[in-house]
Design an enzyme around this catalytic site. Structure first.
Site, short mmCIF file in Angstrom:
data_model
loop_
_atom_site.label_atom_id
_atom_site.label_comp_id
_atom_site.label_asym_id
_atom_site.label_seq_id
_atom_site.Cartn_x
_atom_site.Cartn_y
_atom_site.Cartn_z
N ASP A 1 3.06 8.09 -25.60
CA ASP A 1 2.40 8.97 -24.63
C ASP A 1 3.45 9.57 -23.69
O ASP A 1 4.51 8.98 -23.48
CB ASP A 1 1.42 8.17 -23.76
CG ASP A 1 0.12 7.85 -24.47
OD1 ASP A 1 -0.14 8.39 -25.56
OD2 ASP A 1 -0.66 7.04 -23.92
N ARG B 1 2.03 15.25 -30.38
CA ARG B 1 0.70 15.52 -29.82
C ARG B 1 0.91 16.58 -28.75
O ARG B 1 1.74 16.41 -27.85
CB ARG B 1 0.12 14.26 -29.17
CG ARG B 1 -1.18 14.56 -28.39
CD ARG B 1 -1.59 13.40 -27.49
NE ARG B 1 -1.86 12.20 -28.22
CZ ARG B 1 -1.67 10.97 -27.73
NH1 ARG B 1 -1.18 10.80 -26.51
NH2 ARG B 1 -1.95 9.91 -28.45
N HIS C 1 -9.98 19.47 -25.27
CA HIS C 1 -11.43 19.64 -25.36
C HIS C 1 -11.79 21.06 -24.95
O HIS C 1 -12.93 21.34 -24.60
CB HIS C 1 -12.15 18.67 -24.43
CG HIS C 1 -11.54 17.30 -24.41
ND1 HIS C 1 -10.52 16.94 -23.55
CD2 HIS C 1 -11.80 16.22 -25.16
CE1 HIS C 1 -10.18 15.69 -23.77
NE2 HIS C 1 -10.93 15.23 -24.74
N ARG D 1 -6.30 4.98 -10.33
CA ARG D 1 -5.01 5.68 -10.29
C ARG D 1 -5.15 7.08 -10.87
O ARG D 1 -4.68 8.06 -10.33
CB ARG D 1 -3.99 4.86 -11.07
CG ARG D 1 -2.58 5.11 -10.65
CD ARG D 1 -1.61 4.01 -11.04
NE ARG D 1 -1.79 3.53 -12.39
CZ ARG D 1 -2.05 2.27 -12.70
NH1 ARG D 1 -2.19 1.38 -11.75
NH2 ARG D 1 -2.19 1.89 -13.95
P1 FDA Z 1 -9.76 20.99 -19.74
O1 FDA Z 1 -9.32 19.98 -18.73
O2 FDA Z 1 -9.87 22.41 -19.33
O3 FDA Z 1 -11.10 20.49 -20.36
C1 FDA Z 1 -11.94 21.29 -21.17
C2 FDA Z 1 -13.34 20.74 -21.01
O4 FDA Z 1 -13.39 19.41 -21.56
C3 FDA Z 1 -13.74 20.55 -19.55
O5 FDA Z 1 -14.39 21.68 -19.05
C4 FDA Z 1 -14.66 19.36 -19.60
O6 FDA Z 1 -15.95 19.78 -19.97
C5 FDA Z 1 -14.11 18.54 -20.72
N1 FDA Z 1 -13.22 17.44 -20.28
C6 FDA Z 1 -11.86 17.42 -20.34
N2 FDA Z 1 -11.38 16.23 -19.91
C7 FDA Z 1 -12.45 15.50 -19.55
C8 FDA Z 1 -12.64 14.17 -19.05
N3 FDA Z 1 -11.60 13.34 -18.81
N4 FDA Z 1 -13.91 13.76 -18.82
C9 FDA Z 1 -14.96 14.55 -19.09
N5 FDA Z 1 -14.87 15.81 -19.56
C10 FDA Z 1 -13.64 16.27 -19.80
N6 FDA Z 1 -1.94 13.93 -20.90
C11 FDA Z 1 -0.66 13.57 -20.60
O7 FDA Z 1 -0.13 14.03 -19.58
N7 FDA Z 1 0.03 12.73 -21.41
C12 FDA Z 1 -0.50 12.23 -22.56
O8 FDA Z 1 0.16 11.48 -23.28
C13 FDA Z 1 -1.84 12.59 -22.89
N8 FDA Z 1 -2.44 12.12 -24.00
C14 FDA Z 1 -3.67 12.62 -24.38
C15 FDA Z 1 -4.25 12.23 -25.59
C16 FDA Z 1 -5.43 12.82 -26.03
C17 FDA Z 1 -6.00 12.42 -27.36
C18 FDA Z 1 -6.07 13.80 -25.22
C19 FDA Z 1 -7.31 14.48 -25.69
C20 FDA Z 1 -5.54 14.12 -24.00
C21 FDA Z 1 -4.36 13.55 -23.56
N9 FDA Z 1 -3.81 13.86 -22.31
C22 FDA Z 1 -2.54 13.46 -22.02
C23 FDA Z 1 -4.65 14.54 -21.31
C24 FDA Z 1 -4.47 16.05 -21.37
O9 FDA Z 1 -3.18 16.38 -20.93
C25 FDA Z 1 -5.52 16.76 -20.49
O10 FDA Z 1 -5.39 16.35 -19.18
C26 FDA Z 1 -6.95 16.54 -20.92
O11 FDA Z 1 -7.08 16.54 -22.32
C27 FDA Z 1 -7.83 17.67 -20.36
O12 FDA Z 1 -7.39 18.91 -20.84
P2 FDA Z 1 -8.21 19.84 -21.87
O13 FDA Z 1 -7.22 20.49 -22.77
O14 FDA Z 1 -9.24 19.04 -22.54
O15 FDA Z 1 -8.79 21.00 -20.99
#
Ligand code: FDA
Length: 302
Positions: free
Chosen positions: A125, A175, A218, A279
């Site tokens: 990560d 990723r 997402h 956190r």
């Molecule tokens: P965005 O935040 O715009 O979300 C799109 C939509 O998805 C939102 O409008 C909401 O509806 C929904 N959504 C998103 N996150 C949600 C939540 N937590 N709860 C409820 N609804 C939510 N970051 C990092 O810095 N280091 C890492 O190693 C990782 N690893 C990682 C693994 C995986 C499998 C995922 C999916 C994500 C990560 N992340 C991460 C987190 C990533 O950087 C990011 O913060 C989140 O995925 C939210 O970003 P989106 O691209 O989903 O867009």
């Protein structure tokens, strides 16, 4: 910061742990590995893969880092014995990064050896920007010895394009995500559109160079853009995967799977779920808004 999110974060410490736990339940499999294994099994039964994360970053002693390594080794063995389709996601600060870099690398190597014996894979990560250089350096050093390891690139970081250009030379398994920590403007794009644009640019670079990408988002806009690139570059479904977090947007993840793409769900578990949730909320109050939304929407965890 959105005033409502700020209010939620400020008042959260006063909310009984039981209530926080009720909402955290959606995003965290539970306290024990059995809880995580159950979540993996359910996902596997729905044609989804998993990646499991044992909560507890930022250890303060080497003994804690060794305990984390041993726990990860046990998890890998359990995947094999229980025939679970899951790999591991590890945080280097949990393996001792902030205590001693070489010790952390050695700890990681031991996990990678166990994973290699079991033909499994370990994703490192990406944590906050104080860890980026060290994480990439350690990734590169272990990548020379292991091909069952991958790293994470955060699209909000301005440096990520340069990092990706370096990594594609090594056919990285990456990723790609937006990035979850709150970072200053000098090093990170702040606007939603800027981050999206950079995500698309980096995804294009990685795919064009035939790197394996875990497309972790997402966000409908980004998923739509990814569909377009995968189709026009004629990617086979085994050459990439989509990734989402446990408990988030079940509607979207089902539609991605039904469209024939592979999906991996990130499953955090462990006794440290409360500290972890608090956190995360303090680091990024936007998550508080998601939690509030989840209370009032019907998109509940299965
Ligand atoms: P965005 O935040 O715009 O979300 C799109 C939509 O998805 C939102 O409008 C909401 O509806 C929904 N959504 C998103 N996150 C949600 C939540 N937590 N709860 C409820 N609804 C939510 N970051 C990092 O810095 N280091 C890492 O190693 C990782 N690893 C990682 C693994 C995986 C499998 C995922 C999916 C994500 C990560 N992340 C991460 C987190 C990533 O950087 C990011 O913060 C989140 O995925 C939210 O970003 P989106 O691209 O989903 O867009």
């Amino acid at each position: 910061m959105n005033p409502l999110n700020k209010l939620i974060v400020l008042t959260l410490p006063a909310v009984p742990k039981l209530i926080v736990g009720h909402f955290a339940k959606r995003y965290i499999a539970g306290d024990s590995f059995d809880d995580a294994a159950r979540a993996v099994r359910n996902l596997n039964a729905s044609s989804m893969m998993a990646t499991v994360d044992l909560l507890g970053e930022d250890v303060t002693t080497l003994d804690e880092a060794i305990a984390a390594r041993k726990a990860y080794e046990k998890i890998l063995s359990a995947f094999e014995v229980q025939q679970l389709d899951s790999n591991l996601s590890v945080k280097l600060t949990q393996l001792g990064l902030k205590l001693n870099k070489q010790f952390c690398t050695d700890n990681l190597v031991e996990i990678l050896e166990v994973a290699r014996q079991q033909r499994n894979f370990v994703r490192i990560d990406m944590e906050d920007s104080s860890c980026t250089d060290d994480t990439l350096e350690i990734y590169r050093s272990v990548r020379r010895l292991f091909d069952n390891v991958g790293v994470v690139i955060q699209a909000y970081l301005r440096r990520s394009e340069v990092d990706v250009c370096e990594l594609i030379k090594e056919k990285v398994n990456v990723r790609l995500c937006k990035g979850i920590y709150v970072e200053p403007e000098e090093i990170a794009f702040q606007g939603q559109e800027e981050v999206r644009e950079n995500f698309v640019k980096l995804l294009d670079l990685l795919l064009r160079n035939r790197c394996y990408v875990g497309i972790a988002t997402h966000d409908d806009t980004l998923i739509g853009a990814a569909y377009g690139m995968l189709q026009s570059m004629k990617f086979d479904r085994h050459e990439y995967e989509f990734q989402m977090l446990l408990g988030v947007r079940h509607d979207l993840r089902s539609s991605i799977v039904q469209s024939g793409h592979r999906m991996r769900i990130y499953i955090p578990f462990g006794r440290h779920w409360y500290a972890y949730s608090m956190r995360r909320l303090k680091e990024n109050p936007q998550i508080a808004g998601y939690i509030l939304k989840s209370i009032f929407t019907r998109d509940r965890a299965a």
